[in-house]
Design a protein around this motif. Structure first.
Motif, PDB file in Angstrom:
ATOM      1  N   ASN A 161       0.895  -1.200  -0.031  1.00  0.00           N
ATOM      2  CA  ASN A 161       0.016   0.191   0.175  1.00  0.00           C
ATOM      3  C   ASN A 161       0.919   1.199  -0.059  1.00  0.00           C
ATOM      4  OD1 ASN A 161      -2.713  -1.143   0.450  1.00  0.00           O
ATOM      5  ND2 ASN A 161      -1.541  -2.174   2.265  1.00  0.00           N
ATOM      6  N   SER A 162       0.264   2.269  -0.670  1.00  0.00           N
ATOM      7  CA  SER A 162       1.354   3.606  -0.460  1.00  0.00           C
ATOM      8  C   SER A 162       1.364   4.022   0.804  1.00  0.00           C
ATOM      9  CB  SER A 162       0.629   4.580  -1.830  1.00  0.00           C
ATOM     10  OG  SER A 162       0.518   4.141  -2.904  1.00  0.00           O
ATOM     11  N   THR A 165      17.723  16.900   1.899  1.00  0.00           N
ATOM     12  CA  THR A 165      18.071  17.346   3.371  1.00  0.00           C
ATOM     13  C   THR A 165      16.785  17.356   4.016  1.00  0.00           C
ATOM     14  OG1 THR A 165      18.404  19.626   3.038  1.00  0.00           O
ATOM     15  CG2 THR A 165      20.442  17.906   2.744  1.00  0.00           C
ATOM     16  N   ASN A 166      15.707  17.954   3.968  1.00  0.00           N
ATOM     17  CA  ASN A 166      14.569  18.242   4.796  1.00  0.00           C
ATOM     18  C   ASN A 166      13.884  16.823   5.139  1.00  0.00           C
ATOM     19  OD1 ASN A 166      13.201  17.675   2.404  1.00  0.00           O
ATOM     20  ND2 ASN A 166      12.426  19.664   2.267  1.00  0.00           N
ATOM     21  N   GLN A 167      14.215  15.801   4.653  1.00  0.00           N
ATOM     22  CA  GLN A 167      13.556  14.621   4.710  1.00  0.00           C
ATOM     23  C   GLN A 167      14.942  13.555   5.825  1.00  0.00           C
ATOM     24  OE1 GLN A 167      10.685  13.405   3.297  1.00  0.00           O
ATOM     25  NE2 GLN A 167      10.777  15.891   3.002  1.00  0.00           N
ATOM     26  N   PHE A 168      15.817  14.501   6.414  1.00  0.00           N
ATOM     27  CA  PHE A 168      16.810  13.724   7.160  1.00  0.00           C
ATOM     28  C   PHE A 168      16.294  14.021   8.478  1.00  0.00           C
ATOM     29  CE2 PHE A 168      20.304  14.406   3.829  1.00  0.00           C
ATOM     30  CZ  PHE A 168      19.691  13.432   2.902  1.00  0.00           C
ATOM     31  N   TYR A 169      16.439  12.994   9.576  1.00  0.00           N
ATOM     32  CA  TYR A 169      16.267  13.179  10.860  1.00  0.00           C
ATOM     33  C   TYR A 169      17.062  12.364  11.880  1.00  0.00           C
ATOM     34  CZ  TYR A 169      11.742  14.577   8.694  1.00  0.00           C
ATOM     35  OH  TYR A 169      10.975  14.847   7.870  1.00  0.00           O
ATOM     36  N   ARG A 170      16.962  12.603  13.073  1.00  0.00           N
ATOM     37  CA  ARG A 170      17.725  11.777  13.955  1.00  0.00           C
ATOM     38  C   ARG A 170      16.365  11.116  14.969  1.00  0.00           C
ATOM     39  NH1 ARG A 170      22.970  10.108  13.692  1.00  0.00           N
ATOM     40  NH2 ARG A 170      24.029  11.661  12.381  1.00  0.00           N
ATOM     41  N   VAL A 199      10.724   8.191   3.617  1.00  0.00           N
ATOM     42  CA  VAL A 199      10.607   7.669   2.312  1.00  0.00           C
ATOM     43  C   VAL A 199       9.143   7.161   1.820  1.00  0.00           C
ATOM     44  CG1 VAL A 199      11.382   6.037   0.532  1.00  0.00           C
ATOM     45  CG2 VAL A 199      12.863   6.809   2.313  1.00  0.00           C
ATOM     46  N   SER A 200       8.732   7.574   0.596  1.00  0.00           N
ATOM     47  CA  SER A 200       7.537   7.086   0.198  1.00  0.00           C
ATOM     48  C   SER A 200       7.636   5.888  -0.642  1.00  0.00           C
ATOM     49  CB  SER A 200       6.779   8.300  -0.796  1.00  0.00           C
ATOM     50  OG  SER A 200       6.628   9.511   0.055  1.00  0.00           O
ATOM     51  N   LEU A 201       6.667   5.016  -0.146  1.00  0.00           N
ATOM     52  CA  LEU A 201       6.671   3.603  -0.676  1.00  0.00           C
ATOM     53  C   LEU A 201       5.315   3.268  -1.395  1.00  0.00           C
ATOM     54  CD1 LEU A 201       8.484   1.551   2.331  1.00  0.00           C
ATOM     55  CD2 LEU A 201       9.307   2.606   0.329  1.00  0.00           C
ATOM     56  N   ASP A 202       5.399   2.513  -2.423  1.00  0.00           N
ATOM     57  CA  ASP A 202       4.225   1.772  -2.952  1.00  0.00           C
ATOM     58  C   ASP A 202       4.380   0.374  -3.344  1.00  0.00           C
ATOM     59  OD1 ASP A 202       5.755   2.127  -5.423  1.00  0.00           O
ATOM     60  OD2 ASP A 202       4.805   4.193  -5.862  1.00  0.00           O
TER      61      ASP A 202
END
Length: 411
Positions: free
Chosen positions: A104-105, A138-143, A152-155
């Protein structure tokens, strides 16, 4: 005609090189700081598809160049991927590459767990269904729990998340085979086999006769993840093979031995640094314990003797944190004593807003640039490209550096 600055100097003989490798006749080259390059045990990955059913997330390392040692649920929105090296001790630069998908998305967080004291190095890249790579913002990086984490977006379509773009042994072979098919001066040759039996191939590039024609050696992928160096290598070699007056003049005077993949096992196994023998190949340029280096030096030495020639210049393409050229301090008495200064001056002049970053030092450990200096009195250079250097910039640097090299060597 060549400028007098590049006239040949007699190749000196290392009297201390008295060790011979079996019947190959290749003498070892002593270095101040020896390195043990005998086989070390490696830990193979379990090739499998991992599943976290309650999160509907799947991950796989079932492809050449993958690196994934496990996956766990960290919380309801986060999976932890476990990344281990092939063996230890090892350069602490963790490489990873794996497929991710969901039926699923959804969006999930992927947290990277490495061995203790190993820090995240490579900014994640993702290959989506169009097979194009993009660097994750870089705005998709976290700790999360001190772990480097990416959103990450998955399908249903598997995506590859990797430290660098993939270029496995088949990809490399496809590239140089196509290059060879388009150029009459390229002769592709198998000169040996790797630890696990993969082909070791080279591009022997020459025009006319090989007798007494000085050799230029180009190497890359001793260390599997070092893709930016490989991309510069591609641009460099493609420039040498463009049909124009400069390349024709260059190939009138020089022969090129191009080794496009020195560590095919490590590349396809998804290793951080080593070959299938568990060894850093760029520390084996002394006793040649590993077949990849042993076969390479044997072939080069055979060509030097058979065709009564010299190795004038050797460039070994790598990657590191920033663009840098590692050079030997010894210049006087080498085959091309003024080449490095003249080349670097030309690069700064011809590449927009470019400043050469040179780190000079005669090699204490048995690395390729030191071996070429000690063995053949050659100019040896380790050509490092930064992890984050843009791909357009890499192409520009590779292209102009090859062009300026050819101009200098044929002036």
């Amino acid at each position: 005609m060549r400028n007098f600055l590049f006239l040949k100097k007699p190749v000196f003989i290392l009297l201390s090189s008295i060790f011979f490798l079996g019947c190959s006749g290749i003498s070892s080259v002593p270095f101040e700081t020896p390195v043990d390059t005998k086989d070390k045990t490696i830990q193979y990955q379990s090739k499998k598809t991992y599943e976290i059913s309650d999160l509907d997330v799947y991950a796989s390392n079932k492809f050449p160049g993958a690196r994934l040692n496990g996956i766990e649920k960290l919380n309801d929105s986060t999976v932890k991927v476990i990344i281990h090296p092939e063996n230890k001790p090892i350069n602490p630069s963790p490489y990873y590459a794996f497929e991710l998908w969901s039926t699923n998305s959804k969006e999930i967080y992927v947290a990277f767990q490495y061995p203790e004291k190993v820090k995240h190095r490579y900014r994640p890249k993702i290959r989506e269904e169009n097979n194009e790579w993009r660097q994750i913002d870089t705005n998709q990086f976290y700790r999360i729990d001190s772990l480097f984490t990416v959103k990450v977006s998955l399908d249903q379509k598997p995506k590859i998340l990797a430290a660098q773009e993939l270029a496995n042994s088949k990809d490399v072979k496809d590239w140089y085979t196509n290059l060879g098919n388009m150029n009459k001066y390229v002769h592709i040759k198998k000169y040996g086999s790797s630890k696990l039996g993969r082909d070791l191939n080279l591009l022997d590039i020459y025009k006319g006769e090989k007798e007494s024609k000085p050799i230029l050696v180009l190497l890359t992928r001793q260390h599997p993840p070092e893709i930016t160096g490989y991309l510069a290598y591609q641009s460099f070699l493609e420039t040498i093979l463009k049909e124009n007056e400069i390349t024709e003049r260059f190939l009138d005077e020089y022969r090129v031995l191009a080794f496009p993949l020195l560590n095919p096992d490590g590349v396809d196994l998804g290793h951080w640094r080593h070959n299938a023998g568990g060894v850093d190949l760029n520390r084996d340029w002394s006793k040649y314990n590993q077949p990849e280096i042993r076969k390479t030096v044997k072939y080069i030495d055979e060509q030097v003797k058979k065709y009564n020639t010299t190795v004038d210049l050797a460039i070994d393409f790598h990657s590191t944190y920033e663009d840098v050229f590692y050079t030997n301090k010894q210049r006087k008495g080498t085959q091309l004593p003024n080449f490095i200064k003249n080349w670097f001056d030309a690069l700064e002049k011809e590449i927009p807003e470019y400043v050469v970053n040179e780190a000079a030092g005669n090699s204490k450990k048995p690395v390729s640039k030191g071996w070429f200096l000690k063995k053949y009195n050659s100019v040896g250079i380790t050509y490092e490209i930064g992890d984050q250097t843009s791909r357009d910039r890499i192409d520009e640097i590779g292209r102009i550096s090859a062009l300026e090299m050819m101009k200098l060597l044929t002036d």
